[in-house]
Design a protein around this motif. Structure first.
Motif, PDB file in Angstrom:
ATOM      1  N   UNK A  29       0.841  -1.202   0.000  1.00  0.00           N
ATOM      2  CA  UNK A  29       0.000   0.000   0.000  1.00  0.00           C
ATOM      3  C   UNK A  29       0.875   1.251   0.000  1.00  0.00           C
ATOM      4  N   UNK A  32       2.748   1.779  -3.393  1.00  0.00           N
ATOM      5  CA  UNK A  32       1.965   2.180  -4.557  1.00  0.00           C
ATOM      6  C   UNK A  32       1.827   3.693  -4.624  1.00  0.00           C
ATOM      7  N   UNK A  33       1.882   4.359  -3.474  1.00  0.00           N
ATOM      8  CA  UNK A  33       1.684   5.814  -3.465  1.00  0.00           C
ATOM      9  C   UNK A  33       2.703   6.454  -4.379  1.00  0.00           C
ATOM     10  N   UNK A  35       2.619   9.715  -5.832  1.00  0.00           N
ATOM     11  CA  UNK A  35       2.883  11.149  -5.717  1.00  0.00           C
ATOM     12  C   UNK A  35       4.100  11.334  -4.826  1.00  0.00           C
ATOM     13  N   UNK A 275     -14.388   3.526  11.012  1.00  0.00           N
ATOM     14  CA  UNK A 275     -14.099   4.813  10.362  1.00  0.00           C
ATOM     15  C   UNK A 275     -15.365   5.620  10.103  1.00  0.00           C
ATOM     16  N   UNK A 279     -16.494   9.002  12.091  1.00  0.00           N
ATOM     17  CA  UNK A 279     -16.659  10.224  11.308  1.00  0.00           C
ATOM     18  C   UNK A 279     -18.009  10.867  11.608  1.00  0.00           C
ATOM     19  N   UNK A 291      -8.612   7.935   8.230  1.00  0.00           N
ATOM     20  CA  UNK A 291      -9.167   8.788   7.184  1.00  0.00           C
ATOM     21  C   UNK A 291      -8.398  10.105   7.095  1.00  0.00           C
ATOM     22  N   UNK A 294      -5.119   9.640   5.410  1.00  0.00           N
ATOM     23  CA  UNK A 294      -5.260   9.465   3.968  1.00  0.00           C
ATOM     24  C   UNK A 294      -5.429  10.819   3.286  1.00  0.00           C
ATOM     25  N   UNK A 295      -6.206  11.694   3.915  1.00  0.00           N
ATOM     26  CA  UNK A 295      -6.394  13.012   3.310  1.00  0.00           C
ATOM     27  C   UNK A 295      -5.075  13.784   3.220  1.00  0.00           C
ATOM     28  N   UNK A 302      -0.812   5.786   7.461  1.00  0.00           N
ATOM     29  CA  UNK A 302      -1.731   4.865   6.787  1.00  0.00           C
ATOM     30  C   UNK A 302      -1.273   3.430   7.013  1.00  0.00           C
ATOM     31  N   UNK A 306      -3.363   0.705   9.250  1.00  0.00           N
ATOM     32  CA  UNK A 306      -3.882  -0.486   8.553  1.00  0.00           C
ATOM     33  C   UNK A 306      -3.308  -1.746   9.182  1.00  0.00           C
TER      34      UNK A 306
END
Lengths: 333, 377
Positions: A29, A32-33, A35, A275, A279, A291, A294-295, A302, A306
């Motif tokens: 995970x 893969x990011x 950016x 989550x 929220x 969450x 992630x933002x 993360x 996880x």
């Protein structure tokens, strides 16, 4: 007992590769990011090249994947992974939120049990009656209702219309830390004012989160109880003329054993629901943290959160399996 | 066993008609099929009778058909485009109550039966458009995730030994995560990767734009719902691998498998032509139930801000955006939520009824009941 020991060892042995696999997937995970997170953490467009370099170095971003993996696993294990956003160790941030999630799960478990078991027993005793149909419908509605919908609906009823609940902030912790879970600690030291505050804050989110599971459990208890009622030993007791209530007690004892497994599975559903519930009710728990991270493309957070969710779930399943093996010797194949 | 000896209800006649039509259609494509599969067709008819006799099942089927119908035609019958922001034409049309009539600057009257969101978009149109999003995501997830799980499960159960051990360990690892948590993580990290693929594949992008009934202008955010699909597939296949493996393990001990092996059929033929048709019943039930689960989880993901973002219409996202104006804009939360419940409930009711129907015992009893009534006359 030797058999039980063998079972435990075998069960533990499958636990280890699962945990290793879990680290691999969480790493995937993070990997893969695509950016450039270093630039984002260093302050976006205006970040100096030097700051970015420093971050890339600190998180081993320029190294091959296996080195990155090793870095991630070892620093997670040692609790040294630093959150680039808060500059705290990630585990420290998560542990602050851990009790909130556990308390939420605890409340919903209570609701699942006190709604699910009686409803299941009643609908088995009154099989094919209106109550039975209702329970069936309740179970199906439960698994079809989004947590957020029920959450807002009940907030509307209990907060907007009647003002009987509290949906802001986090209730105070008791003075003494024993188990780390505030409400249990407060109960242990007899601090009922704190207990009340916690109940006022958590009962509704707990109910909303447990709503789905209660119906499922009720259906399961019903089927399991019916099966027990039609077994040979119950027929024998009937023939002996044992009164109904005693009959039910005998059947119930056997019917409730498999419930341990269902509760284990439901625990995964509860963790999945956190989550959204957190929220909706703005509870500062682990799900909300996931969450938020992630933002902010905050990948150490993360990954850690996880990973921790998976570990909690796997451990819960391990405990369930062991409990089941202790209660029911037949499963130690 | 001709159909005439049964006492049939109106629903039975309707389902008969449909099944005959379907059978003739297959016959058209593969000549001679109907002749060879007469018993299969009458079996289907019996299943339909069983479903017709379960009110929850019929309600479920109606809800499911409505969901599919709206999913296909929703974007076409929607009164407004999902990209029509009334707020530019008629100031004050944002967050309009259900049933509001607004007059635009150029003197057109706009009617919003279910109110509008904070851009002044018609909620009814958004819901109709969102049905497409939900339908496409759930169908692709099932269409890709389930076969993958089934194949792995079949292979693991059929070959056993090391292969089984390896596949099941991998399955266990995926099942070690609470489903939504894993889906969140993947839905969060995948979009940029998918975006790269979409940018280099114009036809793929256009295909998905067409599938989701989206405007060309939204090509840039298309990767987000696609990431949700991938994340859901990752979460969903292990369950099927595990179920199918279990049933394969018991099915491969059957004599017909042994016979097939003795005749010298290939392993692949045995697995897909002999074992699979015999274990597909429970899998069908799971697929039906999981459609509901996927609709629900997709709404949950987009509620959390993953997946579709405005202007793409998505039920969960509408609720998320509406929750910023809670409790004032109650319609933005309760109406989309209700739509999600009805869709998921439809699939769950149908799946629950199918579970009974695919059980041969209940089917026999239906046959018996139907015949008995005839004799009483």
């Amino acid at each position: 007992m030797a058999e039980l020991k063998k079972f435990l060892i075998r069960r533990m042995l499958t636990f280890i590769p699962t945990v290793i696999g879990v680290t691999l997937i969480t790493f995937m995970i993070a990997y893969v990011i695509p950016a450039d997170p270093a630039r984002a953490w260093a302050g976006g467009e205006k970040a100096s090249q030097k700051a970015i370099e420093l971050i890339r170095q600190r998180y081993h971003m320029d190294e091959p994947w296996y080195a990155q993996y090793w870095f991630l696993v070892t620093s997670l294990a040692k609790g040294e992974l630093i959150d680039p956003r808060t500059h705290n160790p990630v585990m420290y941030d998560i542990m602050k939120r851990f009790p909130v999630t556990i308390e939420l799960a605890l409340f919903s478990f209570v609701f699942i049990l006190i709604i699910g078991i009686p409803l299941g027993i009643i609908s088995a005793i009154k099989k094919d009656s209106i109550i039975d149909t209702f329970v069936r419908f309740f179970a199906l509605t439960g698994v079809s209702t989004p947590v957020f919908w029920l959450g807002y609906l009940l907030i509307y009823v209990f907060f907007v219309m009647f003002r009987v609940i509290n949906i802001v902030g986090k209730p105070p912790d008791p003075a003494v830390v024993i188990t780390g879970i505030p409400i249990i600690d407060a109960l242990l030291i007899g601090d009922f004012k704190t207990v009340n505050q916690h109940v006022a804050r958590y009962w509704l989110p707990g109910f909303v989160l447990g709503f789905m599971g209660a119906g499922v459990l009720a259906r399961f208890v019903r089927n399991s109880f019916l099966e027990a009622l039609s077994s040979d030993y119950i027929e024998f007791l009937k023939a002996k003329g044992v009164p109904k209530l005693r009959l039910w007690r005998h059947a119930l004892k056997n019917a409730l054993v498999p419930i341990v497994t269902v509760l284990g599975l439901q625990f995964g559903g509860l963790l999945s629901g956190t989550p959204i519930t957190e929220t909706v009710f703005s509870l500062p728990g682990m799900g909300r943290y996931a969450i938020q991270s992630i933002q902010n493309i905050d990948f150490p957070a993360i990954v850690a959160v996880t990973f921790l969710f998976a570990i909690i779930y796997v451990t819960a399943n391990l405990i369930v399996d062991i409990l089941y093996a202790i209660i029911d010797p037949r499963v130690r194949y | 066993m001709s159909g005439e000896e049964y006492q049939k209800s109106v629903l039975d006649r309707v389902s008969d008609l449909f099944i005959e039509l379907l059978a003739k259609l297959i016959d058209r494509v593969r000549p001679g099929w109907y002749e060879r599969n007469r018993s299969k067709v009458s079996e289907w008819k019996l299943m339909a009778y069983a479903l017709n006799r379960s009110p929850p099942g019929v309600i479920g089927l109606i809800l499911v058909l409505a969901f599919i119908f709206v999913g296909i035609f929703g974007p076409i019958i929607a009164p407004f485009s999902y990209r029509y922001f009334a707020i530019y034409d008629a100031p004050g049309s944002d967050l309009a109550q259900p049933g509001t009539v607004v007059v635009t600057k150029d003197n057109r009257t706009l009617y919003f039966p279910l109110g509008t969101d904070h851009f002044g978009r018609d909620l009814l149109s958004l819901l109709l458009q969102g049905a497409r999003t939900s339908l496409v995501i759930s169908i692709i997830t099932i269409a890709l995730g389930v076969p993958f799980g089934i194949i792995l499960g079949l292979v693991a159960g059929y070959y056993g030994g090391k292969v089984d051990e390896l596949i099941m360990r991998i399955t266990d690892i995926f099942l070690a995560f609470p489903a939504l948590i894993l889906a969140i993580a993947f839905a969060a990290v995948l979009p940029e990767r998918i975006h790269e693929v979409l940018q280099s594949n114009a036809w793929l992008r256009d295909f998905f734009l067409w599938l989701f009934a989206l405007d060309q202008k939204d090509a840039g955010i298309l990767s987000r719902p696609l990431a949700v699909i991938l994340a859901l597939i990752i979460v969903w296949w292990p369950g099927y691998a595990r179920i199918v493996r279990g049933s394969t393990l018991s099915a491969r001990e059957n004599l017909y498998v042994e016979a097939a092996r003795a005749v010298g059929l290939s392993n692949r033929t045995i697995m897909f032509k002999h074992i699979l048709p015999n274990i597909i019943g429970p899998v069908l039930v799971y697929i039906t139930l999981d459609f509901g689960g996927i609709v629900l989880m997709e709404a949950g993901l987009s509620f959390l801000g993953l997946g579709a973002v405005p202007p793409i219409a998505d039920w969960g996202r509408i609720v998320y955006d509406g929750s910023q104006y809670f409790p004032r804009a109650w319609w933005l939360i309760f109406i989309p939520g209700l739509v999600v419940i009805l869709s998921a409930l439809g699939w769950n009711l149908l799946g629950d009824a199918l579970r009974d129907i695919l059980d041969p015992k209940t089917r026999r009893s239906i046959e018996f009941k139907l015949k008995k009534r005839r004799r009483e006359e």
